[in-house]
Scaffold this motif. Sequence first.
Motif, PDB file in Angstrom:
ATOM      1  N   LEU A  29       0.817  -1.208   0.000  1.00 54.65           N
ATOM      2  CA  LEU A  29       0.000   0.000   0.000  1.00 54.65           C
ATOM      3  C   LEU A  29       0.855   1.264   0.000  1.00 54.65           C
ATOM      4  N   LEU A  30       2.110   1.137   0.433  1.00 54.52           N
ATOM      5  CA  LEU A  30       3.003   2.290   0.455  1.00 54.52           C
ATOM      6  C   LEU A  30       3.674   2.530  -0.892  1.00 54.52           C
ATOM      7  N   MET A  31       3.551   1.588  -1.801  1.00 56.24           N
ATOM      8  CA  MET A  31       4.297   1.653  -3.046  1.00 56.24           C
ATOM      9  C   MET A  31       3.430   2.204  -4.172  1.00 56.24           C
ATOM     10  N   PRO A  32       3.745   3.378  -4.687  1.00 55.56           N
ATOM     11  CA  PRO A  32       3.011   3.872  -5.854  1.00 55.56           C
ATOM     12  C   PRO A  32       3.189   2.925  -7.041  1.00 55.56           C
ATOM     13  N   ARG A  33       2.159   2.782  -7.839  1.00 54.00           N
ATOM     14  CA  ARG A  33       2.263   1.954  -9.040  1.00 54.00           C
ATOM     15  C   ARG A  33       2.949   2.771 -10.132  1.00 54.00           C
ATOM     16  N   PRO A  34       4.150   2.396 -10.535  1.00 53.53           N
ATOM     17  CA  PRO A  34       4.923   3.256 -11.440  1.00 53.53           C
ATOM     18  C   PRO A  34       4.327   3.402 -12.826  1.00 53.53           C
ATOM     19  N   PHE A  35       3.408   2.505 -13.213  1.00 54.72           N
ATOM     20  CA  PHE A  35       2.879   2.569 -14.572  1.00 54.72           C
ATOM     21  C   PHE A  35       1.517   3.249 -14.644  1.00 54.72           C
ATOM     22  N   GLN A  36       1.093   3.850 -13.536  1.00 55.00           N
ATOM     23  CA  GLN A  36      -0.088   4.692 -13.590  1.00 55.00           C
ATOM     24  C   GLN A  36       0.288   6.032 -14.221  1.00 55.00           C
ATOM     25  N   ASN A  37      -0.700   6.858 -14.433  1.00 53.74           N
ATOM     26  CA  ASN A  37      -0.461   8.122 -15.130  1.00 53.74           C
ATOM     27  C   ASN A  37       0.075   9.164 -14.148  1.00 53.74           C
ATOM     28  N   TRP A  38       1.403   9.182 -13.979  1.00 57.17           N
ATOM     29  CA  TRP A  38       2.041  10.084 -13.029  1.00 57.17           C
ATOM     30  C   TRP A  38       2.472  11.379 -13.707  1.00 57.17           C
ATOM     31  N   LYS A  39       2.356  12.454 -12.959  1.00 55.88           N
ATOM     32  CA  LYS A  39       2.809  13.767 -13.400  1.00 55.88           C
ATOM     33  C   LYS A  39       3.756  14.329 -12.349  1.00 55.88           C
ATOM     34  N   THR A  40       4.527  15.318 -12.732  1.00 56.84           N
ATOM     35  CA  THR A  40       5.448  15.969 -11.803  1.00 56.84           C
ATOM     36  C   THR A  40       5.263  17.473 -11.870  1.00 56.84           C
ATOM     37  N   LEU A  41       5.064  18.060 -10.699  1.00 56.28           N
ATOM     38  CA  LEU A  41       4.948  19.511 -10.569  1.00 56.28           C
ATOM     39  C   LEU A  41       6.214  20.006  -9.875  1.00 56.28           C
ATOM     40  N   GLU A  42       6.990  20.831 -10.552  1.00 58.03           N
ATOM     41  CA  GLU A  42       8.269  21.285 -10.003  1.00 58.03           C
ATOM     42  C   GLU A  42       8.154  22.683  -9.417  1.00 58.03           C
ATOM     43  N   THR A  43       8.786  22.852  -8.250  1.00 61.90           N
ATOM     44  CA  THR A  43       8.976  24.171  -7.664  1.00 61.90           C
ATOM     45  C   THR A  43      10.478  24.428  -7.623  1.00 61.90           C
ATOM     46  N   ASP A  44      10.892  25.487  -6.979  1.00 65.86           N
ATOM     47  CA  ASP A  44      12.324  25.806  -6.945  1.00 65.86           C
ATOM     48  C   ASP A  44      13.147  24.713  -6.261  1.00 65.86           C
ATOM     49  N   HIS A  45      12.559  24.034  -5.263  1.00 63.59           N
ATOM     50  CA  HIS A  45      13.341  23.088  -4.465  1.00 63.59           C
ATOM     51  C   HIS A  45      12.706  21.708  -4.339  1.00 63.59           C
ATOM     52  N   PRO A  56      -5.124  19.236  -8.227  1.00 63.34           N
ATOM     53  CA  PRO A  56      -5.450  20.299  -7.252  1.00 63.34           C
ATOM     54  C   PRO A  56      -4.731  20.111  -5.914  1.00 63.34           C
ATOM     55  N   PHE A  57      -4.638  18.861  -5.453  1.00 59.62           N
ATOM     56  CA  PHE A  57      -3.932  18.595  -4.197  1.00 59.62           C
ATOM     57  C   PHE A  57      -2.447  18.920  -4.352  1.00 59.62           C
ATOM     58  N   ALA A  58      -1.859  18.532  -5.471  1.00 62.90           N
ATOM     59  CA  ALA A  58      -0.442  18.815  -5.721  1.00 62.90           C
ATOM     60  C   ALA A  58      -0.188  20.317  -5.780  1.00 62.90           C
ATOM     61  N   GLN A  59      -1.099  21.062  -6.354  1.00 66.71           N
ATOM     62  CA  GLN A  59      -0.939  22.517  -6.426  1.00 66.71           C
ATOM     63  C   GLN A  59      -0.994  23.147  -5.040  1.00 66.71           C
ATOM     64  N   ARG A  60      -1.888  22.645  -4.191  1.00 64.05           N
ATOM     65  CA  ARG A  60      -1.938  23.160  -2.816  1.00 64.05           C
ATOM     66  C   ARG A  60      -0.646  22.831  -2.074  1.00 64.05           C
ATOM     67  N   MET A  61      -0.121  21.630  -2.321  1.00 62.31           N
ATOM     68  CA  MET A  61       1.137  21.250  -1.679  1.00 62.31           C
ATOM     69  C   MET A  61       2.291  22.114  -2.181  1.00 62.31           C
ATOM     70  N   ALA A  62       2.321  22.409  -3.460  1.00 63.05           N
ATOM     71  CA  ALA A  62       3.385  23.243  -4.018  1.00 63.05           C
ATOM     72  C   ALA A  62       3.381  24.630  -3.388  1.00 63.05           C
ATOM     73  N   ALA A  63       2.187  25.150  -3.105  1.00 61.73           N
ATOM     74  CA  ALA A  63       2.088  26.467  -2.478  1.00 61.73           C
ATOM     75  C   ALA A  63       2.662  26.456  -1.068  1.00 61.73           C
ATOM     76  N   VAL A  64       2.527  25.316  -0.390  1.00 60.32           N
ATOM     77  CA  VAL A  64       3.053  25.178   0.969  1.00 60.32           C
ATOM     78  C   VAL A  64       4.555  24.904   0.954  1.00 60.32           C
ATOM     79  N   ALA A  65       5.020  24.150  -0.044  1.00 54.85           N
ATOM     80  CA  ALA A  65       6.377  23.603  -0.042  1.00 54.85           C
ATOM     81  C   ALA A  65       7.453  24.675   0.095  1.00 54.85           C
ATOM     82  N   GLU A  66       7.394  25.698  -0.730  1.00 55.96           N
ATOM     83  CA  GLU A  66       8.456  26.703  -0.696  1.00 55.96           C
ATOM     84  C   GLU A  66       8.392  27.555   0.568  1.00 55.96           C
ATOM     85  N   LYS A  67       7.202  27.721   1.119  1.00 54.22           N
ATOM     86  CA  LYS A  67       7.081  28.428   2.400  1.00 54.22           C
ATOM     87  C   LYS A  67       7.774  27.641   3.509  1.00 54.22           C
TER      88      LYS A  67
END
Length: 361
Positions: A29-45, A56-67
């Motif tokens: 359950l901890l292992m993402p399935r690598p052949f699903q449709n994965w995307k990557t959202l990059e920030t500065d770090h 939408p969840f990834a975008q909210r996380m990106a807003a928190v990440a750099e802070k």
Amino acid sequence: MHRFLIGLVLCACSVMHTAWAHMPEDSALLMPRPFQNWKTLETDHFRINYRDRHLPFAQRMAAVAEKVYAKQTPRLQWEPESKTEVVIIDSYDGSNGGATVLPFNRFFIFMNAPVEGELLDNSPWIEQVFTHEFVHILHLDQSAGGQTTLRNIFGRFFFAFPQIFSPAWVSEGIAVYEETDADKQFGRGQSAFYDAMMRAEYQKGFRSFSQLSYQGYWGTDWPSGQVYLYGYYFYEFLSAQYGEEKAFEYLRNWNSNIIPWRMQSRAYQVFGLNAEALWQQYQAYLENKFEQQMARLPVVDYEPVVEGGRVNANPVWMADGRFYYYREDGRHHPSLQVIDADGNDSKVTDVLEYQHIDVHP
């Protein structure tokens, strides 16, 4: 994406500091399935990896990440050399996360927000869990002196990361300490639940330095997750007694350590005390703090319904006097138990890790 997929394959093979209680027994359950449709959202770090439907969840996380990055890197005086990989997982309905620095810096976060227990306060879930996991990265990734030289020559191999040999209460303590913001009333360290658990420890007698350092993550008695609890209050004690900079100096002291588990020298070099003497000061701090709390509380007469075990939870009472509950004692398989009207306790069935239950007559 190639680097990310390699990380998914190696995830089960590397050292993992799991940062929150009640991980699923089925590690798949901890292992993402690598052949699903994965995307990557990059920030500065950060590189935030998510399934396409979770944008939408990834975008909210990106807003928190750099802070979080801007706040935590100067506090721990460390910046990773490359971007940290973050994986968003929705395969398990728990509130959890985990971090590792091998073979590269990465952590995962389950999307599910907490609905009960010690994680349930008014903190924004994404910010709280992201802070906790990224602090693990900033702590465990550190090195200095000969260890940095070894890493530059041989790469990111196990013994070039001296901080991963810290006892669990050291690494979890600093993560809970940093997730906690008393002014905003965020994090476990400021919660009434943490104070209540430590008051119970005060009544039973505080754990010794050896008990906490060698027991591992969970122990076999309540409260579950003692390394988080004692670890947080240890850093609170250091900050109150010696100042916060000394607390961080204690953390950084292992950065050039070649011989693992040298807790005595770690304490002596920073505070001029051996580890046991420092722990005795810590216990005296706890004694004073919680003795004052106990003096302000009313005396309540109670009788335990269930004895022993590190987790006895989620009771469901029946009209005929029976009640069912979840039990985990750290020695046997987790189970669903029933206590009849006469007080006899028996197992109904084994279960897979922590369960919410409902009972129908």
